[in-house]
Design an enzyme around this catalytic site. Structure first.
Site, short mmCIF file in Angstrom:
data_model
loop_
_atom_site.label_atom_id
_atom_site.label_comp_id
_atom_site.label_asym_id
_atom_site.label_seq_id
_atom_site.Cartn_x
_atom_site.Cartn_y
_atom_site.Cartn_z
N ASP A 115 3.97 -6.57 16.77
CA ASP A 115 2.53 -6.44 16.77
C ASP A 115 1.75 -7.41 16.21
O ASP A 115 2.06 -8.04 15.23
CB ASP A 115 2.08 -5.07 16.45
CG ASP A 115 2.70 -3.85 17.18
OD1 ASP A 115 3.50 -4.03 18.21
OD2 ASP A 115 2.39 -2.69 16.86
N ASP A 116 0.59 -7.68 16.66
CA ASP A 116 -0.60 -8.33 16.19
C ASP A 116 -0.47 -9.89 16.35
O ASP A 116 -1.47 -10.51 15.65
CB ASP A 116 -0.78 -7.98 14.67
CG ASP A 116 -0.95 -6.51 14.10
OD1 ASP A 116 -1.15 -5.69 15.30
OD2 ASP A 116 -0.95 -6.26 12.96
N HIS A 162 -2.27 -5.17 22.83
CA HIS A 162 -2.60 -4.53 21.53
C HIS A 162 -4.08 -4.15 21.22
O HIS A 162 -4.44 -4.07 20.11
CB HIS A 162 -1.74 -4.98 20.26
CG HIS A 162 -1.41 -4.32 19.30
ND1 HIS A 162 -1.18 -2.95 19.30
CD2 HIS A 162 -1.73 -4.65 17.89
CE1 HIS A 162 -0.94 -2.46 18.05
NE2 HIS A 162 -1.15 -3.60 17.10
N HIS A 166 -7.85 -4.81 17.37
CA HIS A 166 -7.30 -3.96 16.57
C HIS A 166 -8.11 -2.76 16.11
O HIS A 166 -7.92 -2.41 14.82
CB HIS A 166 -6.35 -4.67 15.40
CG HIS A 166 -5.36 -3.86 14.70
ND1 HIS A 166 -5.23 -2.92 13.89
CD2 HIS A 166 -3.91 -4.44 14.80
CE1 HIS A 166 -4.01 -2.57 13.61
NE2 HIS A 166 -3.29 -3.31 14.29
N TYR A 203 -2.49 1.07 15.09
CA TYR A 203 -2.08 2.13 14.28
C TYR A 203 -1.21 3.36 14.72
O TYR A 203 -0.88 4.48 14.11
CB TYR A 203 -3.26 2.67 13.50
CG TYR A 203 -4.16 1.73 13.17
CD1 TYR A 203 -4.04 1.11 11.73
CD2 TYR A 203 -5.25 1.37 13.74
CE1 TYR A 203 -4.88 0.18 11.12
CE2 TYR A 203 -6.22 0.28 13.37
CZ TYR A 203 -6.06 -0.32 12.28
OH TYR A 203 -6.91 -1.22 11.53
N HIS A 263 5.77 -6.77 12.54
CA HIS A 263 4.45 -7.08 12.85
C HIS A 263 4.91 -8.84 12.70
O HIS A 263 5.61 -9.29 12.07
CB HIS A 263 3.34 -6.94 11.81
CG HIS A 263 3.00 -5.53 12.02
ND1 HIS A 263 3.93 -4.26 11.42
CD2 HIS A 263 2.54 -4.84 12.73
CE1 HIS A 263 3.46 -3.13 11.63
NE2 HIS A 263 2.49 -3.61 12.41
#
Length: 301
Positions: A115-116, A162, A166, A203, A263
């Protein structure tokens, strides 16, 4: 023109420097997306939105004719950590580990997911992967580092959304949730020429109100059943160490299945991911392969 900030894994930890930059694990500030290197804002998006540049962290809501907000259930909005006030009927994953029948939560082979990104740290991870994997990207990072995003796609990896920046979706209005998703998709359209099929909530924050919006985009929700909590290494949380993570990996390997949450937003977590990859091995799958489905809803020429 706005200079768009790369949203790093530190978003999960909730700390920022005054400029909006994030503190990387090595004590230096993470790189900032260069305005001149961004994905060009496409003409078709200018015509559709009457906007001429990529937004900042809070993208504007643009109504879409295929998104009907009257069909979204009227559950109460909530902030992170406010779970006691949330009804079980909302089916919140972050509060109660509640999942919908359509949510993807595992895989029949133990497989990493990230992710991210994309961020400069992603490049190091790409150089060390010898199998296809799944990246859930932020729209604001996608347009800030298009060459890295393109490298992910060229190497055959699967890319899902995603959100744009965020956000903690259950705390937002329906319109704000739509904005987070639509701008992330447009970033992928403009940079990678495809419409994503898979969505992972930041999250893990999702309930049936958010799901009702996500499904109208045609997206499949992807969660996880193995969490490394690797982001805690960035905050120097002494309750989470590499040794503990490796111990968890060995346990998960004995189970031979599952989706691992990791991540690629910072070099610290990427270095760990490379070590985990060596432990797990190359016999891994993308989320699409896990469920026997297609990679994208649509690809564009």
């Amino acid at each position: 023109m706005i200079i768009y900030r790369a949203v790093q894994t530190a978003l999960l930890a909730g700390f920022f420097l005054k400029s909006g930059e994030c503190l990387a694990s090595n004590g230096s500030t993470a790189l900032i997306g260069d305005e001149d290197m961004q994905t060009p804002f496409p003409e078709w998006l200018k015509e559709f939105t009457n906007i001429t540049q990529w937004p900042g962290l809070d993208p504007p809501y643009i109504p879409l004719d295929y998104i009907d907000l009257t069909k979204v259930p009227e559950f109460e909005r909530y902030q992170s950590g406010r779970c006691p006030n949330i009804s079980r009927e909302q089916c919140s994953f972050d509060c109660y580990n509640c999942v919908d029948v359509d949510d993807v939560t595992s895989c029949f082979k133990l497989s990493q997911t990230f992710d991210d990104g994309p961020t400069p740290a992603t490049e190091t991870l790409l150089e060390n992967l010898r199998h296809r994997t799944t990246f859930f990207v932020l729209g604001i990072n996608t347009v800030s580092f298009p060459h890295i995003y393109e490298s992910v796609v060229e190497r055959g990896h699967l890319v899902g959304t995603h959100t744009w920046s965020h956000a903690f979706l259950p705390s937002l209005s329906n319109e704000e949730i739509v904005a987070q998703i639509e701008w992330s998709i447009w970033a992928m359209n403009a940079t990678g020429k495809h419409f994503p099929k898979y969505f992972r909530p930041p999250y893990g924050a999702i309930d049936n109100r958010v799901r009702a919006i996500v499904k109208q985009f045609g997206l499949t929700v992807v969660l996880w059943d193995h969490d490394t909590f690797d982001w805690k290494l960035i905050t120097n949380d002494k309750l989470r160490t590499e040794e503990q993570i490796f111990k968890d990996i060995e346990t998960w390997k004995s189970q031979r299945k599952g989706l691992i949450l990791e991540h690629d937003g910072a070099r610290r977590t990427v270095d760990l991911a490379i070590k985990i990859n060596k432990l797990v091995g190359n016999d891994q799958l993308t989320v699409a392969e896990c469920i026997g489905d297609t990679d994208y809803i649509e690809r564009y020429d």
